[in-house]
Scaffold this motif. Structure first.
Motif, PDB file in Angstrom:
ATOM      1  N   ALA A   1       0.815  -1.215   0.000  1.00 49.39           N
ATOM      2  CA  ALA A   1       0.000   0.000   0.000  1.00 49.39           C
ATOM      3  C   ALA A   1       0.852   1.270   0.000  1.00 49.39           C
ATOM      4  CB  ALA A   1      -0.945  -0.006   1.201  1.00 49.39           C
ATOM      5  N   GLY A   2       2.071   1.187   0.508  1.00 47.26           N
ATOM      6  CA  GLY A   2       2.963   2.339   0.531  1.00 47.26           C
ATOM      7  C   GLY A   2       3.831   2.473  -0.708  1.00 47.26           C
ATOM      8  N   GLY A   3       3.661   1.578  -1.684  1.00 47.06           N
ATOM      9  CA  GLY A   3       4.427   1.644  -2.919  1.00 47.06           C
ATOM     10  C   GLY A   3       5.754   0.899  -2.894  1.00 47.06           C
ATOM     11  N   ARG A   4       6.043   0.191  -1.801  1.00 52.20           N
ATOM     12  CA  ARG A   4       7.278  -0.601  -1.732  1.00 52.20           C
ATOM     13  C   ARG A   4       7.054  -1.937  -2.423  1.00 52.20           C
ATOM     14  NH1 ARG A   4       8.421  -1.144   4.589  1.00 52.20           N
ATOM     15  NH2 ARG A   4       6.314  -1.916   4.398  1.00 52.20           N
ATOM     16  N   THR A   5       8.091  -2.409  -3.132  1.00 53.63           N
ATOM     17  CA  THR A   5       7.972  -3.752  -3.694  1.00 53.63           C
ATOM     18  C   THR A   5       7.804  -4.733  -2.534  1.00 53.63           C
ATOM     19  OG1 THR A   5      10.348  -4.190  -3.624  1.00 53.63           O
ATOM     20  CG2 THR A   5       9.460  -3.203  -5.665  1.00 53.63           C
ATOM     21  N   TRP A   6       7.276  -5.902  -2.845  1.00 59.18           N
ATOM     22  CA  TRP A   6       7.115  -6.920  -1.805  1.00 59.18           C
ATOM     23  C   TRP A   6       8.467  -7.280  -1.211  1.00 59.18           C
ATOM     24  CZ3 TRP A   6       3.636 -10.207  -5.448  1.00 59.18           C
ATOM     25  CH2 TRP A   6       2.384  -9.580  -5.588  1.00 59.18           C
ATOM     26  N   GLU A   7       9.489  -7.256  -2.048  1.00 59.93           N
ATOM     27  CA  GLU A   7      10.836  -7.527  -1.572  1.00 59.93           C
ATOM     28  C   GLU A   7      11.289  -6.444  -0.592  1.00 59.93           C
ATOM     29  OE1 GLU A   7      14.791  -8.787  -3.820  1.00 59.93           O
ATOM     30  OE2 GLU A   7      14.122  -6.773  -4.352  1.00 59.93           O
ATOM     31  N   ARG A   8      11.110  -5.198  -0.961  1.00 54.49           N
ATOM     32  CA  ARG A   8      11.532  -4.107  -0.082  1.00 54.49           C
ATOM     33  C   ARG A   8      10.751  -4.149   1.229  1.00 54.49           C
ATOM     34  NH1 ARG A   8      13.207   1.725  -1.889  1.00 54.49           N
ATOM     35  NH2 ARG A   8      14.936   0.410  -2.533  1.00 54.49           N
ATOM     36  N   GLN A   9       9.468  -4.474   1.157  1.00 47.98           N
ATOM     37  CA  GLN A   9       8.650  -4.586   2.359  1.00 47.98           C
ATOM     38  C   GLN A   9       9.291  -5.548   3.360  1.00 47.98           C
ATOM     39  OE1 GLN A   9       4.685  -6.073   1.589  1.00 47.98           O
ATOM     40  NE2 GLN A   9       4.144  -6.113   3.751  1.00 47.98           N
ATOM     41  N   VAL A  10       9.639  -6.743   2.907  1.00 48.24           N
ATOM     42  CA  VAL A  10      10.192  -7.750   3.817  1.00 48.24           C
ATOM     43  C   VAL A  10      11.639  -7.452   4.179  1.00 48.24           C
ATOM     44  CG1 VAL A  10      10.902  -9.478   2.092  1.00 48.24           C
ATOM     45  CG2 VAL A  10      10.185 -10.218   4.366  1.00 48.24           C
TER      46      VAL A  10
END
Length: 175
Positions: A79-88
């Motif tokens: 939701a914040g525009g981060r890739t799923w990779e960046r999120q984790v």
């Protein structure tokens, strides 16, 4: 549902592993943190019928119908525009720093798991997550490949620290 599929697929891990679900820290949330004799893993899970593509910082998907035809495309971001990779990876890096400050300088490995029976991996280039997969077996293989041995006392202390950190951030969010 995707998280349950992953949990079911990880039943092959022995009882020395602890799975903490829905971990929050100041960098966000990830679905699971696994702590066990072969290390620590932050795992983001998505349940989508997609073909995922990764080229470094660009993550996108092709949405598939039941026959495998592409019906839509989109960015693989939170939701914040981060890739799923960046999120984790951001959550994992913050967790690793927290553990190091508290006497446990251990890397936290990362995984992005697309847990749908028709999910596919497309082009994967230069991802920084330790594993991107569509089956629990992909994560189990990576756990063996990237093992960082932890003794039972360290595992117990790390789990307690992770729970303490999670509770602190939950209180700050007012939940």
């Amino acid at each position: 549902m995707g998280e349950e599929a992953l949990v079911h697929g990880l039943l092959g891990l022995d009882d020395s592993w602890v799975m903490l679900r829905g971990y929050h820290n100041r960098r966000g949330e990830t679905d699971h943190v696994l702590v066990g004799p072969a290390g620590i893993w932050a795992v983001e899970v998505k349940r989508r019928r997609i073909r995922l593509h990764v080229m470094g910082e660009k993550w996108w998907y092709e949405k598939l119908d039941a026959r495998g035809n592409v019906v839509d495309t989109g960015w693989a971001v939170d939701a914040g525009g981060r890739t799923w990779e960046r999120q984790v990876t951001e959550v994992a890096a913050d967790l690793a720093a927290w553990l190091a400050r508290n006497g446990h300088p251990v890397p936290v490995r990362t995984a992005v798991m697309i847990m749908h029976e028709q999910a596919q991996l497309g082009r994967l280039e230069n991802q920084s997550a330790d594993v991107v997969g569509t089956r629990s077996a992909h994560l189990l293989e990576a756990i063996g490949r990237y093992a960082i041995p932890l003794d039972p006392q360290s595992c117990e202390a790390i789990v307690a620290l992770i729970e303490r950190d999670h509770q602190f951030h939950q209180r700050r969010r007012g939940r």
